[in-house]
Write a protein that holds these residues in place. Structure first.
Motif, mmCIF file in Angstrom:
data_model
loop_
_atom_site.group_PDB
_atom_site.id
_atom_site.type_symbol
_atom_site.label_atom_id
_atom_site.label_comp_id
_atom_site.label_asym_id
_atom_site.label_seq_id
_atom_site.Cartn_x
_atom_site.Cartn_y
_atom_site.Cartn_z
ATOM 1 N N VAL A 102 -29.177 -65.474 22.213
ATOM 2 C CA VAL A 102 -29.513 -64.237 21.957
ATOM 3 C C VAL A 102 -30.376 -63.717 24.167
ATOM 4 O O VAL A 102 -30.662 -64.614 24.754
ATOM 5 C CB VAL A 102 -30.871 -64.505 21.577
ATOM 6 C CG1 VAL A 102 -32.076 -63.432 21.615
ATOM 7 C CG2 VAL A 102 -30.465 -64.845 20.138
ATOM 8 N N GLN A 127 -26.143 -61.694 21.466
ATOM 9 C CA GLN A 127 -26.693 -61.003 20.739
ATOM 10 C C GLN A 127 -28.214 -59.923 21.651
ATOM 11 O O GLN A 127 -28.712 -61.165 22.246
ATOM 12 C CB GLN A 127 -28.168 -61.626 19.455
ATOM 13 C CG GLN A 127 -28.444 -60.034 18.455
ATOM 14 C CD GLN A 127 -29.787 -61.135 17.770
ATOM 15 O OE1 GLN A 127 -29.606 -61.934 17.287
ATOM 16 N NE2 GLN A 127 -30.331 -60.124 17.439
ATOM 17 N N GLN A 128 -28.295 -58.692 21.933
ATOM 18 C CA GLN A 128 -28.863 -58.711 22.942
ATOM 19 C C GLN A 128 -30.730 -57.831 21.709
ATOM 20 O O GLN A 128 -30.293 -57.175 20.854
ATOM 21 C CB GLN A 128 -28.080 -57.315 23.469
ATOM 22 C CG GLN A 128 -27.459 -57.582 24.608
ATOM 23 C CD GLN A 128 -26.979 -56.150 25.039
ATOM 24 O OE1 GLN A 128 -27.131 -55.600 25.775
ATOM 25 N NE2 GLN A 128 -25.501 -56.050 25.304
ATOM 26 N N LEU A 129 -31.771 -58.165 22.363
ATOM 27 C CA LEU A 129 -32.290 -58.011 21.718
ATOM 28 C C LEU A 129 -33.293 -56.625 22.491
ATOM 29 O O LEU A 129 -33.180 -56.328 23.576
ATOM 30 C CB LEU A 129 -33.955 -59.116 21.941
ATOM 31 C CG LEU A 129 -33.276 -60.744 21.140
ATOM 32 C CD1 LEU A 129 -34.696 -60.952 21.013
ATOM 33 C CD2 LEU A 129 -33.390 -60.417 19.661
ATOM 34 N N GLN A 144 -36.166 -67.034 16.127
ATOM 35 C CA GLN A 144 -34.114 -66.816 16.061
ATOM 36 C C GLN A 144 -34.352 -68.795 16.112
ATOM 37 O O GLN A 144 -33.056 -68.627 15.946
ATOM 38 C CB GLN A 144 -33.853 -65.952 17.627
ATOM 39 C CG GLN A 144 -33.596 -64.934 17.493
ATOM 40 C CD GLN A 144 -33.027 -63.931 16.243
ATOM 41 O OE1 GLN A 144 -31.752 -65.188 16.376
ATOM 42 N NE2 GLN A 144 -32.797 -62.790 16.794
ATOM 43 N N GLY A 152 -31.086 -69.400 24.174
ATOM 44 C CA GLY A 152 -30.754 -67.655 25.170
ATOM 45 C C GLY A 152 -31.242 -67.590 26.879
ATOM 46 O O GLY A 152 -31.758 -68.605 26.641
#
Length: 262
Positions: A102, A127-129, A144, A152
């Motif tokens: 992340v 995955q980009q928040l 997460q 991340g």
């Protein structure tokens, strides 16, 4: 008399080279710190002439994936420009589909979207928040990590506060440092699952390589000192007795890192 034919590709290459040299020769603005790194990262598997035409002026090394293929024209252009290809673990596959990666930003002094996007290009499975407040972002990382054993990277201009906030969570082990070597050592020593980085302290190429290496390196066993619950102060007047069975990981503070107060 017929006019000589013009090779459009040659003209484009010539213009790109002229612009590159002009930009490289321009002096830095007063008060501007010199670049930390002279390396550019290309995460694609096939390196073409078009990739090298987009390399910024002043770059001397181009980081590519271990198994990237360099086209003959790209190799010739690299020689003309004085560029050296350096193979790194760039853009590798995820270590395990059960352990997502992340990336996020919070409380950055400037817009760090381009830095986040660069990391995402180097780690395609990441995955980009969406950008949010620091406390909310730490909470998202905690969920997460707890749910999916995710690891991340958080980019923030307030790394000391972020580390303390993160290490209040039982599912996070966060570390920070001002250089890549110290950060990698801290992550290894603590089996960290979250790197907290001030993007102003790292060049683009070094930041991407650091994140890729962290993503690809399996997390080691948790140090024995961090497997036991903190002992509590023993007093009875401040509600501390409720913390006797608190299993949260204590805050990790690196040498030279201001602890501050969250």
């Amino acid at each position: 008399m017929n006019a000589p034919s013009v090779d459009a590709a040659a003209v484009q290459a010539l213009v790109s080279e002229v612009l590159r040299r002009i930009l490289a020769a321009q002096p830095a603005a007063p008060g501007t710190a010199p670049a930390v790194s002279r390396e550019h990262t290309i995460a694609d598997r096939v390196i073409t002439l078009a990739h090298l035409d987009r390399v910024p002026g002043g770059i001397r090394e181009v980081a590519i994936a271990e198994k990237s293929v360099i086209t003959p024209s790209a190799r010739d252009r690299a020689k003309e420009l004085g560029l050296t290809f350096v193979r790194h673990a760039v853009g590798g596959s995820a270590a395990s589909p059960d352990h997502p990666f992340v990336i996020a930003q919070a409380a950055c002094r400037g817009d760090a979207s381009s830095r986040v996007a660069a990391i995402a290009r180097a780690i395609p499975q990441a995955q980009q928040l969406p950008a949010s407040g620091l406390a909310d972002m730490i909470a998202s990382f905690a969920v997460q990590a707890s749910k999916d054993a995710a690891r991340g990277v958080l980019l923030t201009s307030r790394p000391a506060v972020a580390v303390i906030l993160a290490n209040r969570s039982a599912s996070l082990r966060a570390v920070t440092a001002r250089d890549a070597a110290s950060l990698a050592t801290a992550a290894s020593d603590t089996a960290a699952n979250l790197l907290i980085i001030d993007p102003a302290q790292f060049s683009g190429g070094s930041l991407e390589r650091l994140c890729v290496d962290f993503h690809r390196t399996p997390s080691g066993p948790l140090p024995a000192e961090l497997t036991t619950a903190p002992a509590g102060c023993g007093c009875k007047g401040h509600g501390h007795e409720a913390q006797a069975d608190d299993t949260r990981t204590p805050a990790l503070t690196l040498p030279g890192q201001a602890t501050g107060s969250a």
